[in-house]
Scaffold this motif. Structure first.
Motif, PDB file in Angstrom:
ATOM      1  N   GLN A   9      12.553 -18.147  11.127  1.00 29.28           N
ATOM      2  CA  GLN A   9      12.325 -17.201  10.033  1.00 29.28           C
ATOM      3  C   GLN A   9      11.615 -15.953  10.520  1.00 29.28           C
ATOM      4  O   GLN A   9      11.964 -14.836  10.129  1.00 29.28           O
TER       5      GLN A   9
ATOM      6  N   ARG B  61      14.152 -13.860  12.526  1.00 25.63           N
ATOM      7  CA  ARG B  61      15.109 -13.144  11.672  1.00 25.63           C
ATOM      8  C   ARG B  61      14.454 -11.955  10.991  1.00 25.63           C
ATOM      9  O   ARG B  61      15.050 -10.876  10.882  1.00 25.63           O
ATOM     10  N   ALA B  62      13.214 -12.152  10.517  1.00 23.83           N
ATOM     11  CA  ALA B  62      12.504 -11.055   9.860  1.00 23.83           C
ATOM     12  C   ALA B  62      12.244  -9.914  10.833  1.00 23.83           C
ATOM     13  O   ALA B  62      12.399  -8.729  10.489  1.00 23.83           O
TER      14      ALA B  62
ATOM     15  N   MET C 252      13.988  -9.159  13.554  1.00 25.03           N
ATOM     16  CA  MET C 252      15.244  -8.488  13.910  1.00 25.03           C
ATOM     17  C   MET C 252      15.761  -7.626  12.762  1.00 25.03           C
ATOM     18  O   MET C 252      16.317  -6.546  12.998  1.00 25.03           O
ATOM     19  N   ARG C 253      15.575  -8.089  11.522  1.00 28.43           N
ATOM     20  CA  ARG C 253      16.032  -7.294  10.377  1.00 28.43           C
ATOM     21  C   ARG C 253      15.251  -5.987  10.249  1.00 28.43           C
ATOM     22  O   ARG C 253      15.775  -4.988   9.763  1.00 28.43           O
ATOM     23  N   SER C 254      13.991  -6.022  10.657  1.00 29.18           N
ATOM     24  CA  SER C 254      13.144  -4.832  10.497  1.00 29.18           C
ATOM     25  C   SER C 254      13.363  -3.796  11.595  1.00 29.18           C
ATOM     26  O   SER C 254      12.850  -2.679  11.500  1.00 29.18           O
TER      27      SER C 254
ATOM     28  N   ARG D  94      14.851  -0.872  13.866  1.00 28.57           N
ATOM     29  CA  ARG D  94      15.658   0.324  13.681  1.00 28.57           C
ATOM     30  C   ARG D  94      16.053   0.867  15.055  1.00 28.57           C
ATOM     31  O   ARG D  94      15.307   0.679  16.029  1.00 28.57           O
TER      32      ARG D  94
ATOM     33  N   LYS E  54      10.897  -3.358  19.977  1.00 18.26           N
ATOM     34  CA  LYS E  54      12.093  -4.164  20.178  1.00 18.26           C
ATOM     35  C   LYS E  54      11.782  -5.393  21.035  1.00 18.26           C
ATOM     36  O   LYS E  54      12.296  -6.484  20.776  1.00 18.26           O
TER      37      LYS E  54
ATOM     38  N   ALA F  43      10.326  -8.124  18.972  1.00 19.07           N
ATOM     39  CA  ALA F  43      11.353  -8.822  18.195  1.00 19.07           C
ATOM     40  C   ALA F  43      12.153  -9.766  19.080  1.00 19.07           C
ATOM     41  O   ALA F  43      12.439 -10.909  18.703  1.00 19.07           O
TER      42      ALA F  43
ATOM     43  N   GLU G 248      12.663 -13.959  19.047  1.00 15.92           N
ATOM     44  CA  GLU G 248      13.917 -14.702  19.187  1.00 15.92           C
ATOM     45  C   GLU G 248      13.812 -15.751  20.298  1.00 15.92           C
ATOM     46  O   GLU G 248      14.276 -16.885  20.132  1.00 15.92           O
TER      47      GLU G 248
END
Length: 217
Positions: free
Chosen positions: A39, A42-43, A45-47, A49, A57, A60, A64
């Motif tokens: 979770q 995913r949060a 990676m979704r955030s 830009r 990056k 993030a 993962e």
């Protein structure tokens, strides 16, 4: 001598089963940590830009990597638990407690896989559940739910369609022959469906619905 060997086998089987049972708390904790890590990943990676700096990056990506590591740990522990329970059955094939333990274990994994939408894992664990079930999971293994559809007028014609994967697309395929309403307590395999309801003087009505395991729609 045979009796003595059998007694030793049963004793060893119970030891192995007790070891497997004692590991279930750690297994549940490990699985929960893996889900939480997923979770977070995913949060993160979704955030992201495209314009984010590299260190953002990398954070993030690190999330993962942690999620993958936690998942691997949980899977390894699961294999250890299953391995001990299966070894117990090798020493004593008639040990009903070991079969029940494995059935319960695989049922939880089926439920978990279905909740995540992992059809392949659900299928694999369902096969293992069927292998070890002593009858307690018969309804679960049936993988059916019930449909009730009240029509107005009551004698309206109902054609059911089930969504099947064709050329990587879900396509409606007729399920059974057209029937007259109302439909009550009609058992259907789990899946996505479409009911097309027709009656003289009325426009056809299309009703999409999903049948879930053991539930009534």
């Amino acid at each position: 001598t045979d009796w003595l060997e059998g007694a030793r086998g049963r004793a060893r089987a119970r030891e192995l089963l007790e070891e497997a049972q004692s590991m279930t708390l750690n297994l549940a904790r490990s699985r929960q940590q893996a889900l939480q890590a997923q979770q977070r990943a995913r949060a993160a990676m979704r955030s992201l830009r495209p314009t984010d700096p590299l260190f953002v990056k990398e954070d993030a990506w690190s999330s993962e990597d942690e999620a993958e590591a936690r998942e691997a740990e949980a899977e390894e522990l699961f294999r250890e638990v299953v391995g001990r329970a299966r070894a117990a059955l090798m020493h004593s094939p008639g040990l009903s407690e070991a079969r029940a333990f494995l059935a319960d274990l695989h049922r939880r994994r089926v439920e978990d896989a279905e909740a995540r939408g992992d059809a392949r894992a659900a299928k694999e664990h369902m096969a293992s559940l069927a292998e070890h079930d002593d009858g307690r999971h018969r309804e679960f293994l049936a993988a059916v739910g019930e449909l009730t559809l009240l029509t107005e007028p009551p004698e309206a014609e109902v054609q059911l369609f089930v969504a099947k994967l064709q050329a990587r697309r879900l396509c409606p395929t007729p399920h059974g022959e057209p029937q007259r309403g109302p439909i009550q307590g009609h058992r259907l395999p789990i899946g996505s469906y479409l009911a097309v309801v027709k009656a003289p003087g009325c426009d056809p009505l299309r009703v999409p619905f999903v049948i879930q395991r053991g539930e009534r729609w």
